[in-house]
Design a protein around this motif. Structure first.
Motif, mmCIF file in Angstrom:
data_model
loop_
_atom_site.group_PDB
_atom_site.id
_atom_site.type_symbol
_atom_site.label_atom_id
_atom_site.label_comp_id
_atom_site.label_asym_id
_atom_site.label_seq_id
_atom_site.Cartn_x
_atom_site.Cartn_y
_atom_site.Cartn_z
ATOM 1 N N THR A 119 0.824 -1.203 0.000
ATOM 2 C CA THR A 119 0.000 0.000 0.000
ATOM 3 C C THR A 119 0.860 1.255 0.000
ATOM 4 O O THR A 119 1.855 1.353 0.727
ATOM 5 C CB THR A 119 -0.922 0.026 1.234
ATOM 6 O OG1 THR A 119 -1.792 -1.096 1.180
ATOM 7 C CG2 THR A 119 -1.758 1.292 1.273
ATOM 8 N N THR A 122 0.714 5.338 0.657
ATOM 9 C CA THR A 122 -0.069 6.396 1.292
ATOM 10 C C THR A 122 0.432 7.746 0.810
ATOM 11 O O THR A 122 1.623 8.049 0.932
ATOM 12 C CB THR A 122 0.024 6.312 2.824
ATOM 13 O OG1 THR A 122 -0.473 5.052 3.267
ATOM 14 C CG2 THR A 122 -0.802 7.426 3.472
ATOM 15 N N ASN A 145 -10.337 -1.511 -3.059
ATOM 16 C CA ASN A 145 -9.955 -1.275 -1.670
ATOM 17 C C ASN A 145 -8.993 -0.114 -1.456
ATOM 18 O O ASN A 145 -8.349 -0.021 -0.413
ATOM 19 C CB ASN A 145 -9.371 -2.556 -1.050
ATOM 20 C CG ASN A 145 -8.082 -2.998 -1.715
ATOM 21 O OD1 ASN A 145 -7.725 -2.515 -2.784
ATOM 22 N ND2 ASN A 145 -7.377 -3.914 -1.083
ATOM 23 N N ASP A 146 -8.881 0.800 -2.432
ATOM 24 C CA ASP A 146 -8.213 2.067 -2.149
ATOM 25 C C ASP A 146 -9.099 2.862 -1.190
ATOM 26 O O ASP A 146 -10.326 2.717 -1.211
ATOM 27 C CB ASP A 146 -8.008 2.881 -3.433
ATOM 28 C CG ASP A 146 -6.969 2.269 -4.356
ATOM 29 O OD1 ASP A 146 -6.451 1.178 -4.040
ATOM 30 O OD2 ASP A 146 -6.695 2.867 -5.410
ATOM 31 N N THR A 147 -8.490 3.686 -0.357
ATOM 32 C CA THR A 147 -9.283 4.479 0.582
ATOM 33 C C THR A 147 -8.937 5.961 0.440
ATOM 34 O O THR A 147 -7.834 6.327 0.011
ATOM 35 C CB THR A 147 -9.052 4.050 2.041
ATOM 36 O OG1 THR A 147 -7.688 4.284 2.397
ATOM 37 C CG2 THR A 147 -9.382 2.570 2.225
ATOM 38 N N GLU A 165 -9.431 9.871 2.445
ATOM 39 C CA GLU A 165 -9.724 10.564 3.695
ATOM 40 C C GLU A 165 -9.466 12.053 3.503
ATOM 41 O O GLU A 165 -8.458 12.450 2.913
ATOM 42 C CB GLU A 165 -8.827 10.006 4.801
ATOM 43 C CG GLU A 165 -9.006 10.669 6.152
ATOM 44 C CD GLU A 165 -8.013 10.148 7.180
ATOM 45 O OE1 GLU A 165 -8.031 10.653 8.316
ATOM 46 O OE2 GLU A 165 -7.202 9.262 6.832
ATOM 47 N N HIS A 200 -14.971 -8.921 5.271
ATOM 48 C CA HIS A 200 -14.369 -7.802 6.002
ATOM 49 C C HIS A 200 -12.949 -8.132 6.458
ATOM 50 O O HIS A 200 -12.166 -7.227 6.729
ATOM 51 C CB HIS A 200 -15.245 -7.397 7.203
ATOM 52 C CG HIS A 200 -15.201 -8.356 8.342
ATOM 53 N ND1 HIS A 200 -16.104 -9.392 8.485
ATOM 54 C CD2 HIS A 200 -14.361 -8.450 9.416
ATOM 55 C CE1 HIS A 200 -15.826 -10.060 9.584
ATOM 56 N NE2 HIS A 200 -14.780 -9.516 10.161
ATOM 57 N N PHE A 252 -10.915 -7.317 3.320
ATOM 58 C CA PHE A 252 -10.905 -5.886 2.996
ATOM 59 C C PHE A 252 -11.182 -5.053 4.248
ATOM 60 O O PHE A 252 -12.188 -4.339 4.327
ATOM 61 C CB PHE A 252 -11.954 -5.590 1.917
ATOM 62 C CG PHE A 252 -11.787 -6.392 0.667
ATOM 63 C CD1 PHE A 252 -10.820 -6.067 -0.271
ATOM 64 C CD2 PHE A 252 -12.607 -7.489 0.418
ATOM 65 C CE1 PHE A 252 -10.668 -6.813 -1.434
ATOM 66 C CE2 PHE A 252 -12.464 -8.235 -0.740
ATOM 67 C CZ PHE A 252 -11.483 -7.897 -1.671
ATOM 68 N N PRO A 253 -10.309 -5.137 5.255
ATOM 69 C CA PRO A 253 -10.588 -4.456 6.520
ATOM 70 C C PRO A 253 -10.631 -2.938 6.429
ATOM 71 O O PRO A 253 -11.272 -2.282 7.253
ATOM 72 C CB PRO A 253 -9.441 -4.930 7.423
ATOM 73 C CG PRO A 253 -8.342 -5.293 6.480
ATOM 74 C CD PRO A 253 -9.022 -5.855 5.276
ATOM 75 N N SER A 254 -9.971 -2.366 5.435
ATOM 76 C CA SER A 254 -9.959 -0.908 5.311
ATOM 77 C C SER A 254 -11.227 -0.363 4.677
ATOM 78 O O SER A 254 -11.481 0.852 4.734
ATOM 79 C CB SER A 254 -8.744 -0.457 4.485
ATOM 80 O OG SER A 254 -8.816 -0.963 3.163
ATOM 81 N N VAL A 255 -12.024 -1.246 4.066
ATOM 82 C CA VAL A 255 -13.215 -0.803 3.328
ATOM 83 C C VAL A 255 -14.512 -1.269 3.979
ATOM 84 O O VAL A 255 -15.504 -0.534 4.019
ATOM 85 C CB VAL A 255 -13.156 -1.312 1.868
ATOM 86 C CG1 VAL A 255 -14.375 -0.838 1.081
ATOM 87 C CG2 VAL A 255 -11.882 -0.835 1.187
ATOM 88 N N LYS A 299 -4.867 6.081 0.053
ATOM 89 C CA LYS A 299 -4.129 4.835 0.284
ATOM 90 C C LYS A 299 -4.464 3.899 -0.866
ATOM 91 O O LYS A 299 -5.588 3.444 -1.007
ATOM 92 C CB LYS A 299 -4.492 4.217 1.627
ATOM 93 C CG LYS A 299 -4.009 5.027 2.814
ATOM 94 C CD LYS A 299 -4.254 4.314 4.132
ATOM 95 C CE LYS A 299 -3.712 5.119 5.307
ATOM 96 N NZ LYS A 299 -3.915 4.416 6.595
#
Length: 227
Positions: free
Chosen positions: A53, A55, A133-135, A137, A175, A178-181, A226
């Motif tokens: 990943t 950031t 699963n990109d995030t 913020e 989940h 894909f814990p970040s999503v 991310k």
């Protein structure tokens, strides 16, 4: 190579004649391509070698106030959700919280989307295990990207966790992949999953990631990606 683009834009709520302001940030793919045929900012944030990943904190200019609701969307291209192999690799009974036979899972879900050394993936299939699963913020104490109110009710109603969620033995839940999503407490009952599972008819895939329900004030804004 896939290209990734983040779009912040006012949502048209009342009338098509309402002025709509938006900002587009391309953070992956060929910088000479213009996915949306509109002005885009180019701020590279590619995935690191080995799939690690990356950031990136990106600063953008908000030329004038943007009124809520502000939709946060992502665009990926080319991504062919309309291929038959992809469209048929999903078990809707599992998405609704019901179990099916091992034979049915073998027929529908490729091995890599069906199980891993930690157990059986539930629900299985190409559609669920390819979740974006990109995030994103917004780095501002008064602004939050919310993942509620972004999916169609008819899509969200189809998604249910099984009665033994999340305590079934030898099972890998989405989940966990894909814990970040996907929030652990919601499992598949996630609006981000619901928007992803509605297939796109064209390879320019654009989905809603979230919404901002506060005004974006004119000036500098920092966004964390991310990828």
């Amino acid at each position: 190579a896939l290209g990734g683009l983040l779009l912040l834009g006012e949502q048209v709520v009342h009338t098509l004649s309402q002025g709509v302001k938006s900002i587009a940030i391309q953070y992956d793919g060929n910088p000479t391509e213009n996915f949306l045929e509109r002005e885009q900012l180019h701020r590279p944030c590619p995935v690191l070698p080995g799939g690690r990943t990356n950031t990136c904190d990106i600063e953008v200019d908000i030329p004038e106030d943007m009124k809520p609701p502000i939709l946060v969307l992502y665009t990926v291209t080319p991504f062919f959700q309309n291929f038959n192999t992809y469209l048929t690799s999903v078990i809707y009974e599992e998405l609704s919280g019901h179990s099916v036979s091992d034979g049915r899972r073998r027929d529908v879900c490729p091995q890599s989307t069906r199980s891993s050394p930690g157990g059986d993936i539930f629900p299985c299939g190409l559609q669920t295990t390819s979740l974006f699963n990109d995030t994103f913020e917004v780095l501002h104490s008064d602004l939050r990207v919310c993942d509620r109110g972004i999916a169609l009710d008819e899509d969200l109603r189809l998604l249910r966790n099984p009665p033994d969620f999340p305590h079934r033995n030898n099972t890998i839940w989405l989940h966990q992949l894909f814990p970040s999503v996907l929030p652990a407490e919601r499992g598949v009952s996630s609006e981000r999953l619901a928007t992803w599972l509605r297939p796109s008819a064209v390879p320019l895939l654009s989905k809603t990631y979230g919404r901002i329900d506060s005004t974006l004030k004119k000036g500098k804004l920092r966004v964390r990606i991310k990828a």
